[in-house]
Design an enzyme around this catalytic site. Structure first.
Site, PDB file in Angstrom:
ATOM      1  CB  CYS A   1      -1.428   7.263   1.415  1.00  0.00           C
ATOM      2  SG  CYS A   1      -2.563   6.150   2.269  1.00  0.00           S
TER       3      CYS A   1
ATOM      4  CD  GLU B   1      -1.930   2.269   1.585  1.00  0.00           C
ATOM      5  OE1 GLU B   1      -1.716   3.167   0.732  1.00  0.00           O
ATOM      6  OE2 GLU B   1      -1.974   2.459   2.798  1.00  0.00           O
TER       7      GLU B   1
END
Length: 485
Positions: free
Chosen positions: A268, A234
């Site tokens: 993010c 990720e």
């Protein structure tokens, strides 16, 4: 010989939050071996036994949330309210993983088909044994627990390497698991820098779950490739929000500001770009500017925007702001301070698409708002970066259509970041944002592998024999014509 250590320093005031060992490859190997030894018993507990411990852990974290939030604030600098919200989301995920693991991963029957009607067929999901989790500093509770709790619920033991900026948070999580009766060898901690994470990748774990920058993700993949250790990555994002001409502009402006500046922009899945239809662009800018003016950055407890946690990130933020302005963009509010780690919320408009502020992950409290003539243009610009993590769309009539055209693993319609709060939804991206998924059914499956099993219930025509006769071969030919000809 004295064990090497490092200090965790608070971005709020520079004080030492704690001192932690720098674990080398030998230390990491020993921890992984303990986890491997504990794995069979943890798996033998079964789904109900593991669920009981995870639920008790969730209850403990909930009761001590204020304490955990204080540790998070000390190490990251984020406001206590933001830390509390992160804990709330993490608690929901612990409960979901504990409750749903058996439903998702339990043994299931599979039809055997006509040719194999004498076989009972099934698939079961098998845990990898030991899972290594390398976590980030920006959401040091919510993000790693999205891997840790799902891996534990699936029957794995876990070795967790937190960011060197948030080891005290990782220590708190591991200690709290043991407090409720979890075997300390089932969930263990290793601390240190990049070399420690690299050692974990090479320590013979069954899988690595990594969250962090795209560049570091590639390093992790390279280390894991040496032993074909599977990974879930990720990584970064450059998420866009699209505002259609029929959007609720008040809601869109509020969402853009929250998506851009919460956690000081160190998210993010945060919003770094907004593409607004030209017919409502000026109205949107007016509403957004007013909301940004309300934000106050600082290190005191009343500040709504905290400091930058990782000091070296400040150079990237400064460079992106400077590049946006020098390439022709307009600085509406904020700008880079001469020094320090507290950045005011920075709003930019009309920034050229080739600018780093548009194309590269800034990971700071900045927001670029550009106008587009059509929503087709908005989609094209949103997809014109190497990342593909998430995004948002505001439109009364065309939200679902626009969302389906945005490249990314998670899209919110008329909200931002909402998908992360839904435990049943998979979380992850494509392109330079990584691959694999955490959260939801997919997240549980990510920490197991499928195992196919057949059991012969009664003898039938034997085809798998070296003594097969010509009569059987002729019969097979007739079966082929009958079934498929």
């Amino acid at each position: 010989m004295t064990e090497p250590t490092f200090d965790s320093l608070s971005p709020l005031d520079g004080r030492v939050v704690g001192t932690f060992p720098i674990h080398d490859s030998e230390d990491v190997q020993k921890v992984v071996e303990r986890a491997r030894t504990a794995a069979p018993e943890w798996r033998t507990l079964g789904f109900p036994g593991r669920r009981s411990i995870l639920v008790a852990w969730r209850r403990y974290v909930a009761r001590h949330a204020a304490e955990l939030a204080g540790v998070m604030r000390a190490e990251t600098g984020k406001p206590l309210g933001d830390a509390q919200l992160e804990i709330l989301l993490a608690l929901d995920h612990i409960g979901w993983a504990a409750k749903n693991a058996e439903r998702v991963l339990g043994r299931r029957r599979v039809p055997s088909g006509i040719l194999m009607l004498n076989q009972e067929s099934s698939v079961e999901r098998v845990p990898f044994g030991v899972v290594g989790v390398i976590g980030p500093w920006n959401y040091p509770v919510f993000t790693p627990l999205g891997s840790i709790t799902y891996a534990l619920a699936a029957g794995n033991t876990v070795v967790f390497k937190p960011s060197e900026y948030t080891p005290a948070v990782g220590q708190w999580l591991a200690r709290s698991f043991a407090e409720v009766g979890g075997d300390p060898s089932v969930f263990q901690l290793v601390t240190g820098f990049g070399a420690t994470g690299s050692a974990l990748c090479r320590a013979g774990v069954g899988k690595i779950a990594f969250t962090g920058s795209t560049a570091t993700g590639k390093v992790v993949m390279a280390a894991c490739a040496e032993s074909l250790t599977p990974v879930v990555i990720e990584a970064g994002g450059k998420d866009a929000l699209l505002v259609d001409e029929d959007a609720d502009l008040d809601a869109a402006a509020e969402a853009a500001v929250w998506g851009a500046y919460s956690n000081a922009g160190q998210t993010c899945i945060g919003i770094e770009r907004v593409y607004v239809h030209e017919r409502v662009y000026d109205q949107f800018m007016k509403k957004t500017t007013a909301r940004v003016r309300e934000i106050r950055a600082g290190t005191d407890e009343k500040a709504t925007l905290g400091p930058i946690t990782m000091p070296k990130q400040t150079a990237i933020i400064r460079d992106h702001i400077a590049d946006a302005v020098s390439s022709g963009g307009t600085l509406v509010l904020g700008g880079a301070p001469e020094r320090g780690v507290v950045f005011p919320p920075t709003l930019l408009r009309d920034v050229p698409e080739f600018s780093d502020a548009v194309r590269e992950e800034t990971f700071g409290p900045t927001l670029v708002v550009n106008r587009v003539a059509t929503m087709d243009e908005a989609v094209e610009r949103a997809n014109a970066v190497r990342y593909g993590l998430s995004g948002s769309v505001f439109s009364r009539k065309h939200g679902r259509d626009l969302a389906s055209r945005i490249r990314g693993g998670m899209i919110a319609i008329n909200s931002v970041i909402s998908f992360a709060a839904v435990p049943g939804l998979p979380f992850g991206g494509v392109g330079d944002s990584g691959f694999g998924r955490i959260h939801g059914d997919d997240g549980l499956r990510e920490f197991t592998y499928p195992k196919a099993i057949t059991r012969q219930r009664f003898p039938l025509l034997t085809l798998t024999s070296m003594r097969r006769s010509g009569r059987v071969d002729r019969l097979v030919g007739r079966i082929i014509r009958l079934l498929f000809g």
